[in-house]
Design a protein around this motif. Structure first.
Motif, PDB file in Angstrom:
ATOM      1  N   GLY A 110      47.227 -58.456   7.234  1.00 15.40           N
ATOM      2  CA  GLY A 110      48.211 -58.894   7.784  1.00 15.40           C
ATOM      3  C   GLY A 110      48.494 -60.595   7.759  1.00 15.40           C
ATOM      4  N   PHE A 111      47.639 -60.980   6.891  1.00 15.32           N
ATOM      5  CA  PHE A 111      47.802 -62.474   6.375  1.00 15.32           C
ATOM      6  C   PHE A 111      48.999 -62.868   5.614  1.00 15.32           C
ATOM      7  CE2 PHE A 111      43.222 -61.965   7.467  1.00 15.32           C
ATOM      8  CZ  PHE A 111      42.903 -63.196   8.026  1.00 15.32           C
ATOM      9  N   GLY A 112      49.684 -64.207   5.754  1.00 18.56           N
ATOM     10  CA  GLY A 112      50.400 -64.565   4.789  1.00 18.56           C
ATOM     11  C   GLY A 112      51.712 -64.439   5.391  1.00 18.56           C
ATOM     12  N   PRO A 113      52.797 -64.966   4.408  1.00 23.63           N
ATOM     13  CA  PRO A 113      54.349 -64.714   5.105  1.00 23.63           C
ATOM     14  C   PRO A 113      54.784 -63.569   4.946  1.00 23.63           C
ATOM     15  CG  PRO A 113      54.152 -66.111   2.868  1.00 23.63           C
ATOM     16  CD  PRO A 113      52.673 -66.033   3.306  1.00 23.63           C
ATOM     17  N   ASN A 114      54.107 -62.756   3.834  1.00 23.58           N
ATOM     18  CA  ASN A 114      54.766 -61.430   3.604  1.00 23.58           C
ATOM     19  C   ASN A 114      53.995 -60.482   4.589  1.00 23.58           C
ATOM     20  OD1 ASN A 114      52.499 -61.438   2.038  1.00 23.58           O
ATOM     21  ND2 ASN A 114      53.868 -61.241   0.106  1.00 23.58           N
ATOM     22  N   GLY A 115      52.876 -60.666   5.110  1.00 21.91           N
ATOM     23  CA  GLY A 115      51.973 -59.890   5.804  1.00 21.91           C
ATOM     24  C   GLY A 115      50.955 -59.086   4.964  1.00 21.91           C
ATOM     25  N   ASN A 116      51.107 -59.232   3.768  1.00 20.23           N
ATOM     26  CA  ASN A 116      50.108 -58.586   2.614  1.00 20.23           C
ATOM     27  C   ASN A 116      48.656 -58.933   2.331  1.00 20.23           C
ATOM     28  OD1 ASN A 116      52.230 -56.698   2.259  1.00 20.23           O
ATOM     29  ND2 ASN A 116      53.091 -57.874   0.681  1.00 20.23           N
ATOM     30  N   GLY A 117      48.395 -60.100   3.009  1.00 16.38           N
ATOM     31  CA  GLY A 117      47.226 -60.486   3.101  1.00 16.38           C
ATOM     32  C   GLY A 117      45.849 -59.951   3.571  1.00 16.38           C
ATOM     33  N   THR A 124      48.588 -77.243  17.546  1.00 17.83           N
ATOM     34  CA  THR A 124      49.626 -76.489  17.272  1.00 17.83           C
ATOM     35  C   THR A 124      50.290 -75.726  18.221  1.00 17.83           C
ATOM     36  OG1 THR A 124      48.238 -74.697  16.597  1.00 17.83           O
ATOM     37  CG2 THR A 124      48.828 -76.192  14.704  1.00 17.83           C
ATOM     38  N   ASP A 125      49.534 -75.458  19.382  1.00 17.59           N
ATOM     39  CA  ASP A 125      49.779 -74.599  20.618  1.00 17.59           C
ATOM     40  C   ASP A 125      49.904 -73.074  20.070  1.00 17.59           C
ATOM     41  OD1 ASP A 125      50.130 -76.691  22.405  1.00 17.59           O
ATOM     42  OD2 ASP A 125      51.984 -76.795  21.984  1.00 17.59           O
ATOM     43  N   TYR A 126      48.820 -72.780  19.368  1.00 17.52           N
ATOM     44  CA  TYR A 126      48.697 -71.397  18.799  1.00 17.52           C
ATOM     45  C   TYR A 126      47.418 -70.684  19.208  1.00 17.52           C
ATOM     46  CZ  TYR A 126      52.753 -71.304  15.650  1.00 17.52           C
ATOM     47  OH  TYR A 126      54.152 -71.119  14.931  1.00 17.52           O
ATOM     48  N   ALA A 127      47.567 -69.702  19.698  1.00 20.99           N
ATOM     49  CA  ALA A 127      46.091 -68.846  19.967  1.00 20.99           C
ATOM     50  C   ALA A 127      46.020 -67.922  18.957  1.00 20.99           C
ATOM     51  CB  ALA A 127      46.073 -68.514  21.411  1.00 20.99           C
ATOM     52  N   SER A 128      44.619 -67.490  18.881  1.00 17.87           N
ATOM     53  CA  SER A 128      44.175 -66.509  18.051  1.00 17.87           C
ATOM     54  C   SER A 128      43.230 -65.589  19.062  1.00 17.87           C
ATOM     55  CB  SER A 128      43.108 -66.750  16.762  1.00 17.87           C
ATOM     56  OG  SER A 128      44.012 -67.361  15.930  1.00 17.87           O
ATOM     57  N   ASN A 160      51.548 -66.578  10.189  1.00 17.72           N
ATOM     58  CA  ASN A 160      50.874 -66.158   8.826  1.00 17.72           C
ATOM     59  C   ASN A 160      49.181 -65.769   8.957  1.00 17.72           C
ATOM     60  OD1 ASN A 160      53.154 -66.872   7.280  1.00 17.72           O
ATOM     61  ND2 ASN A 160      52.326 -68.727   7.223  1.00 17.72           N
ATOM     62  N   GLY A 161      48.739 -65.599  10.252  1.00 13.07           N
ATOM     63  CA  GLY A 161      47.496 -65.163  10.558  1.00 13.07           C
ATOM     64  C   GLY A 161      47.139 -63.452  10.667  1.00 13.07           C
ATOM     65  N   PRO A 162      46.291 -63.115  10.782  1.00 18.89           N
ATOM     66  CA  PRO A 162      45.948 -61.606  10.949  1.00 18.89           C
ATOM     67  C   PRO A 162      46.781 -60.947  12.112  1.00 18.89           C
ATOM     68  CG  PRO A 162      43.941 -62.856  11.927  1.00 18.89           C
ATOM     69  CD  PRO A 162      44.956 -63.953  11.314  1.00 18.89           C
ATOM     70  N   ASP A 163      46.924 -59.774  11.707  1.00 12.63           N
ATOM     71  CA  ASP A 163      47.698 -58.869  12.666  1.00 12.63           C
ATOM     72  C   ASP A 163      47.189 -57.656  12.655  1.00 12.63           C
ATOM     73  OD1 ASP A 163      49.794 -58.512  14.417  1.00 12.63           O
ATOM     74  OD2 ASP A 163      51.362 -57.703  12.599  1.00 12.63           O
ATOM     75  N   GLY A 164      47.528 -56.787  13.710  1.00 15.57           N
ATOM     76  CA  GLY A 164      47.269 -55.497  13.812  1.00 15.57           C
ATOM     77  C   GLY A 164      45.824 -54.922  14.097  1.00 15.57           C
TER      78      GLY A 164
END
Length: 264
Positions: A51-58, A210-214, A247-251
């Motif tokens: 799920g990485f990257g702007p297109n989620g394919n990473g 950045t106020d982002y959490a993983s 642009n981080g990991p997903d799913g």
């Protein structure tokens, strides 16, 4: 491929326990659930994330080599060294490219009492460092330092507690990334008399700049066995990214672990 990996894990984990009897295996498995146990161990933790990257394919594969070495300071105190060296292979995280190499090393030191408190609390605290060892732009190109601590209890088959640290960047590197991150890992595990351990934890990192959490949530199963007189813990599980940066990991993701133990 995944079903073959799971099948292999199940076959391996149910092999005879060699020179480790059932009680020893269960005790060692419980010690592995304690981040500041007086036990030398070398975990190899493989993570596969998508799920990485702007297109989620990473995609990214990360092998974390994590030796834990306790040092006896005196009759009352231990110093626990915990190192995390990531070996990374990724594709399309940056669209149209791939990178392989090592990431930044995280080195923690915990000063920990040799015995729990009267209330059964096990704890440790000390400094933590981020070392700019990354190759191929796989790290922050920045030295960071901070504080870390862990507190837990072990009651019967249960282990529960939390580990935390905070890192601030120190100095500048070429293209360095600002670091002001809090890491929090609450954990809960249950170890059976036959040395199976069922565990759940989160490994939340919050970036204050950045106020982002993983927020990955991990569910794992492991079994302590032995080859000859070498105790080994084999485990696997799933990970779900409940939250993450742009642009981080997903799913959903996967985790496999092999840990060599060297009881003292």
């Amino acid at each position: 491929m995944l079903h073959r990996t799971i099948a292999g894990f199940l076959i391996f984990a149910t092999m005879p326990a060699g020179l480790v009897n059932a009680q020893e295996a269960s005790d060692l498995a419980k010690q592995l659930s304690n981040p500041v146990a007086s036990l030398i161990s070398v975990p190899f933790q493989y993570n596969y994330d998508e799920g990485f990257g702007p297109n989620g394919n990473g995609t990214r594969s990360t092998l974390n080599i994590q030796p834990v070495v306790p040092i006896t300071l005196n009759d009352d105190w231990n110093l626990i060294s915990r190192t995390i060296l990531p070996v990374i292979d990724q594709s399309d995280v940056i669209p149209g490219s791939s990178q392989s190499g090592v990431g930044d090393v995280v080195q923690s030191f915990f000063f920990s009492p040799q015995r729990p408190t009267a209330g059964g609390l096990i704890w440790g605290a000390g400094p933590v460092f981020l070392l700019p060892t990354a190759t191929n732009n796989l790290g922050a190109d920045q030295f960071a330092a901070g504080v870390t601590g862990v507190a837990l209890k072990q009651a019967g088959p249960w282990t529960y507690g939390a580990l935390a640290n905070h890192l601030w960047d120190v100095g500048d590197g070429s293209g360095a990334t600002s670091i002001n991150n809090t890491f929090l890992q609450p954990f809960l595990s249950y170890t059976t008399p036959t040395a199976w351990t069922f565990a759940v934890n989160t490994e939340t990192t919050y970036n204050w700049d950045t106020d982002y959490a993983s927020v990955p949530i991990n569910l794992t199963i492991s079994k302590l066995t032995a080859f000859g007189n070498q105790p080994v813990s084999i485990g696997g599980g799933v990970k779900y990214w409940a939250d993450g940066p742009q642009n981080g990991p997903d799913g959903w993701a996967a985790r496999l672990t092999v840990t060599l133990l060297f009881p003292r």
